[in-house]
Design a protein around this motif. Structure first.
Motif, PDB file in Angstrom:
ATOM      1  N   LEU A  49     -10.489  -3.879   4.700  1.00 46.19           N
ATOM      2  CA  LEU A  49      -9.304  -4.695   4.385  1.00 46.19           C
ATOM      3  C   LEU A  49      -8.042  -3.848   4.558  1.00 46.19           C
ATOM      4  CD1 LEU A  49     -10.374  -6.775   1.249  1.00 46.19           C
ATOM      5  CD2 LEU A  49     -11.061  -6.990   3.641  1.00 46.19           C
ATOM      6  N   PHE A  50      -8.157  -2.587   4.163  1.00 46.58           N
ATOM      7  CA  PHE A  50      -7.037  -1.667   4.288  1.00 46.58           C
ATOM      8  C   PHE A  50      -6.659  -1.522   5.767  1.00 46.58           C
ATOM      9  CE2 PHE A  50      -4.712   2.213   2.981  1.00 46.58           C
ATOM     10  CZ  PHE A  50      -4.099   1.659   1.881  1.00 46.58           C
ATOM     11  N   ALA A  51      -7.686  -1.414   6.608  1.00 49.41           N
ATOM     12  CA  ALA A  51      -7.438  -1.307   8.056  1.00 49.41           C
ATOM     13  C   ALA A  51      -6.696  -2.551   8.566  1.00 49.41           C
ATOM     14  CB  ALA A  51      -8.758  -1.118   8.795  1.00 49.41           C
ATOM     15  N   MET A  52      -7.046  -3.721   8.048  1.00 51.08           N
ATOM     16  CA  MET A  52      -6.369  -4.969   8.444  1.00 51.08           C
ATOM     17  C   MET A  52      -4.913  -4.957   7.991  1.00 51.08           C
ATOM     18  SD  MET A  52      -9.008  -7.987   7.472  1.00 51.08           S
ATOM     19  CE  MET A  52     -10.757  -7.741   7.704  1.00 51.08           C
ATOM     20  N   ALA A  53      -4.717  -4.520   6.741  1.00 52.25           N
ATOM     21  CA  ALA A  53      -3.369  -4.520   6.165  1.00 52.25           C
ATOM     22  C   ALA A  53      -2.460  -3.583   6.939  1.00 52.25           C
ATOM     23  CB  ALA A  53      -3.427  -4.128   4.693  1.00 52.25           C
ATOM     24  N   GLN A  54      -3.046  -2.522   7.496  1.00 50.45           N
ATOM     25  CA  GLN A  54      -2.255  -1.554   8.258  1.00 50.45           C
ATOM     26  C   GLN A  54      -2.158  -1.920   9.737  1.00 50.45           C
ATOM     27  OE1 GLN A  54      -4.540   1.956   7.148  1.00 50.45           O
ATOM     28  NE2 GLN A  54      -2.800   2.727   5.996  1.00 50.45           N
ATOM     29  N   GLY A  55      -2.749  -3.044  10.098  1.00 51.68           N
ATOM     30  CA  GLY A  55      -2.705  -3.485  11.489  1.00 51.68           C
ATOM     31  C   GLY A  55      -3.631  -2.689  12.397  1.00 51.68           C
ATOM     32  N   ALA A 134      -0.279  -7.739   1.351  1.00 51.31           N
ATOM     33  CA  ALA A 134       0.442  -7.069   0.250  1.00 51.31           C
ATOM     34  C   ALA A 134      -0.514  -6.793  -0.914  1.00 51.31           C
ATOM     35  CB  ALA A 134       1.610  -7.939  -0.210  1.00 51.31           C
ATOM     36  N   ALA A 135      -1.391  -7.770  -1.197  1.00 48.65           N
ATOM     37  CA  ALA A 135      -2.330  -7.609  -2.311  1.00 48.65           C
ATOM     38  C   ALA A 135      -3.351  -6.504  -2.019  1.00 48.65           C
ATOM     39  CB  ALA A 135      -3.041  -8.941  -2.590  1.00 48.65           C
ATOM     40  N   ILE A 136      -3.748  -6.382  -0.745  1.00 45.37           N
ATOM     41  CA  ILE A 136      -4.675  -5.304  -0.357  1.00 45.37           C
ATOM     42  C   ILE A 136      -4.007  -3.947  -0.610  1.00 45.37           C
ATOM     43  CG2 ILE A 136      -5.827  -4.181   1.612  1.00 45.37           C
ATOM     44  CD1 ILE A 136      -6.049  -7.128   2.825  1.00 45.37           C
ATOM     45  N   GLY A 137      -2.743  -3.847  -0.193  1.00 49.95           N
ATOM     46  CA  GLY A 137      -1.997  -2.604  -0.405  1.00 49.95           C
ATOM     47  C   GLY A 137      -1.893  -2.247  -1.879  1.00 49.95           C
ATOM     48  N   ALA A 138      -1.694  -3.271  -2.704  1.00 55.51           N
ATOM     49  CA  ALA A 138      -1.559  -3.028  -4.152  1.00 55.51           C
ATOM     50  C   ALA A 138      -2.875  -2.531  -4.749  1.00 55.51           C
ATOM     51  CB  ALA A 138      -1.096  -4.309  -4.845  1.00 55.51           C
ATOM     52  N   VAL A 139      -3.995  -3.058  -4.263  1.00 60.77           N
ATOM     53  CA  VAL A 139      -5.295  -2.571  -4.755  1.00 60.77           C
ATOM     54  C   VAL A 139      -5.450  -1.098  -4.367  1.00 60.77           C
ATOM     55  CG1 VAL A 139      -7.814  -2.763  -4.555  1.00 60.77           C
ATOM     56  CG2 VAL A 139      -6.429  -4.830  -4.723  1.00 60.77           C
ATOM     57  N   GLY A 140      -5.141  -0.784  -3.108  1.00 60.38           N
ATOM     58  CA  GLY A 140      -5.235   0.607  -2.646  1.00 60.38           C
ATOM     59  C   GLY A 140      -4.390   1.543  -3.501  1.00 60.38           C
ATOM     60  N   LYS A 141      -3.201   1.090  -3.843  1.00 61.36           N
ATOM     61  CA  LYS A 141      -2.320   1.904  -4.692  1.00 61.36           C
ATOM     62  C   LYS A 141      -2.930   2.127  -6.068  1.00 61.36           C
ATOM     63  CE  LYS A 141       2.335   1.491  -2.967  1.00 61.36           C
ATOM     64  NZ  LYS A 141       3.385   0.488  -2.829  1.00 61.36           N
TER      65      LYS A 141
END
Ligand code: HEC
Length: 154
Positions: A49-55, A134-141
């Motif tokens: 999911l992180f890979a998707m969020a980062q394009g 945005a939600a994926i990024g927040a989980v990563g954080k």
């Protein structure tokens, strides 16, 4: 008759097994392994999911929804493995002693992470790609925030 005996035997064996599980203490080394396994699975399902969020990978809403649901269960699993009995474990661990000296903060980091995952689950049902990313990024954080404070750096 024979069948009844077998059944009775099975009931006894099951009963004994359950009693054993309830009363025997789990070995600290086993708990460390299990909490690390839960963490490994969290990475397994957040990573794509992180890979998707980062394009870096094509966006796929179905994968987001599936993995978010897995994370929603996984985010409850690791914590009972951080039992005080694991403080002096001989197992290889990156858990820092602050976990036990600042238990409220550690718990807060768990809660923060769990609410970020809940937000991701909600976002995954919204059909809104930007919101999901945005939600994926927040989980990563929220993973990183805990690691920064409670996990030994390598
Ligand atoms: C509340 C704190 C906390 C949160 C939140 C958290 N972790 Fe961890 N994580 C730790 C600690 C502490 C360790 C070290 C455990 C050990 O070595 O015994 C760890 C270890 C790991 C490891 C290494 C496992 C191993 O085999 O040694 C990975 C991978 C990992 N975390 C991924 C994640 C991911 C991905 C997330 C978010 C989706 C996450 N963690 C959220 C505290 C946290």
């Amino acid at each position: 008759m024979r069948f009844k005996l077998i059944l009775a035997g099975l009931a006894l064996a099951l009963g004994a097994g359950l009693t054993l599980t309830a009363h025997s203490q789990m070995k600290p080394e086993v708990m460390v392994k299990q909490r690390q396994a839960a963490m490994t699975l969290q990475l397994k399902y957040l990573g794509p999911l992180f890979a998707m969020a980062q394009g870096k990978a094509p966006f796929n809403a179905e994968t987001v929804a599936r993995n978010a649901a897995y994370l929603d269960v996984l985010d409850r699993m690791a914590w009972d493995g951080f039992d005080p009995s694991t403080k002096d474990t001989t197992a290889t661990t990156r858990a820092l002693p602050v976990i036990w000296s600042e238990p409220a903060k550690f718990k807060e980091a768990q809660t923060h992470f769990q609410s970020a995952v809940s937000e991701l689950v909600a976002a995954s049902k919204s059909g809104d790609e930007a919101k999901m990313k945005a939600a994926i990024g927040a989980v990563g954080k929220s993973c990183g925030a805990c690691h920064d404070h409670f996990r030994e750096k390598r």
